[in-house]
Design a protein around this motif. Sequence first.
Motif, PDB file in Angstrom:
ATOM      1  N   HIS A   1     -10.873   0.304  -2.304  1.00 39.51           N
ATOM      2  CA  HIS A   1     -10.172  -0.855  -2.879  1.00 39.51           C
ATOM      3  C   HIS A   1     -10.326  -2.063  -1.967  1.00 39.51           C
TER       4      HIS A   1
ATOM      5  N   LYS B   1       0.801  -1.216   0.000  1.00 38.64           N
ATOM      6  CA  LYS B   1       0.000   0.000   0.000  1.00 38.64           C
ATOM      7  C   LYS B   1       0.842   1.278   0.000  1.00 38.64           C
TER       8      LYS B   1
ATOM      9  N   SER C   1       3.070   4.360  -1.432  1.00 35.82           N
ATOM     10  CA  SER C   1       3.013   5.123  -2.671  1.00 35.82           C
ATOM     11  C   SER C   1       4.427   5.402  -3.162  1.00 35.82           C
TER      12      SER C   1
ATOM     13  N   ASP D   1      -2.620   9.804  -5.821  1.00 36.15           N
ATOM     14  CA  ASP D   1      -4.037   9.728  -6.193  1.00 36.15           C
ATOM     15  C   ASP D   1      -4.367  10.680  -7.337  1.00 36.15           C
TER      16      ASP D   1
ATOM     17  N   VAL E   1     -12.140   3.629 -10.608  1.00 33.68           N
ATOM     18  CA  VAL E   1     -10.899   3.554  -9.830  1.00 33.68           C
ATOM     19  C   VAL E   1     -11.244   3.457  -8.350  1.00 33.68           C
TER      20      VAL E   1
ATOM     21  N   LEU F   1      -9.584   3.283  -4.596  1.00 33.57           N
ATOM     22  CA  LEU F   1      -8.363   3.552  -3.852  1.00 33.57           C
ATOM     23  C   LEU F   1      -8.591   3.367  -2.355  1.00 33.57           C
ATOM     24  N   HIS F   2      -7.526   2.947  -1.675  1.00 35.39           N
ATOM     25  CA  HIS F   2      -7.518   2.871  -0.213  1.00 35.39           C
ATOM     26  C   HIS F   2      -8.677   2.012   0.306  1.00 35.39           C
TER      27      HIS F   2
ATOM     28  N   ILE G   1      -2.829   9.304 -10.547  1.00 40.29           N
ATOM     29  CA  ILE G   1      -3.608   8.175 -11.047  1.00 40.29           C
ATOM     30  C   ILE G   1      -4.868   8.673 -11.748  1.00 40.29           C
ATOM     31  N   GLU G   2      -5.542   9.636 -11.129  1.00 40.98           N
ATOM     32  CA  GLU G   2      -6.748  10.205 -11.737  1.00 40.98           C
ATOM     33  C   GLU G   2      -6.433  10.824 -13.098  1.00 40.98           C
TER      34      GLU G   2
ATOM     35  N   TYR H   1      -2.490  -1.125  -3.274  1.00 46.16           N
ATOM     36  CA  TYR H   1      -2.868   0.294  -3.141  1.00 46.16           C
ATOM     37  C   TYR H   1      -4.250   0.575  -3.722  1.00 46.16           C
ATOM     38  N   GLY H   2      -4.568  -0.065  -4.836  1.00 44.03           N
ATOM     39  CA  GLY H   2      -5.842   0.234  -5.490  1.00 44.03           C
ATOM     40  C   GLY H   2      -6.159  -0.752  -6.599  1.00 44.03           C
TER      41      GLY H   2
END
Length: 260
Positions: free
Chosen positions: A112, A71, A73, A79, A106, A108-109, A82-83, A152-153
Amino acid sequence: MASHLTKSTLHSITRTALNTTRSRASTGTLRQIQSKRRFTSTPLTKSPEKMSTSSLISLAQNRRTIYKLGKASPVKDADSKIEELVNEAILHVPSSFNTQSTRLVVLLHGEHDKLWDIAIEAFGGLVKSGKVSQEMWENQTLPKLKGFQAAYGTVLFFEDPAHIKPFQEKFPPFKDYFASWADHSNAMHQYFLWTGLEALGFGANLQHYNPLIDAGVAKQWNLPSEWRLVAQMVFGSPEAGPGEKEQKPVEDRVKIFGKL
């Protein structure tokens, strides 16, 4: 053309990835992993076109299936990056007849983590019904799902049939082909994002737990039930390297005619 390449988001990401490979290896494990990855710095004296091609090839070489993910980064403001990467995929990956039927979700966190709880619950039902043995569940399936959850996601790849049907009606001779053509475009989105996540420093693997998790996913995130789930891309900090990959002879897989 050169101006477009130097300003594109993916070009910027690949340049950053190639120039900061060593600096982003902040831990011993990550440093060992990254040292094995075949990043090649591109001299700044090269033209933008050659620089972009070299970066793309290097990223294609490094994009591998990595199952042991964490997890952490590997990049600042992950974030947001990624977006941005996902938005670029939706805007610039082509589709047949410009149907634009691919949909990306998507997670995330904590979101996910919920996805893989859904998968674990779905498999639990299969164990209770006897379709999956208790031994396989405890020794193989559950540890694998927990491994995905440790990442992570996840990016979910969907196809929206509502944007395919009008083209099937408009072009009857090709009616039976539009669904498979949509899958071709969906696969290009998958490759674009897998390569882009690699550029950011993430490891990733591609899974296909559809249709087992489809209903739970649609309910959890209030997604249209008609969307067809195609694949799930799990990504996170690479905690181990990829496995060995045996390549079949290139000459058996590529044919070139008319080369000067």
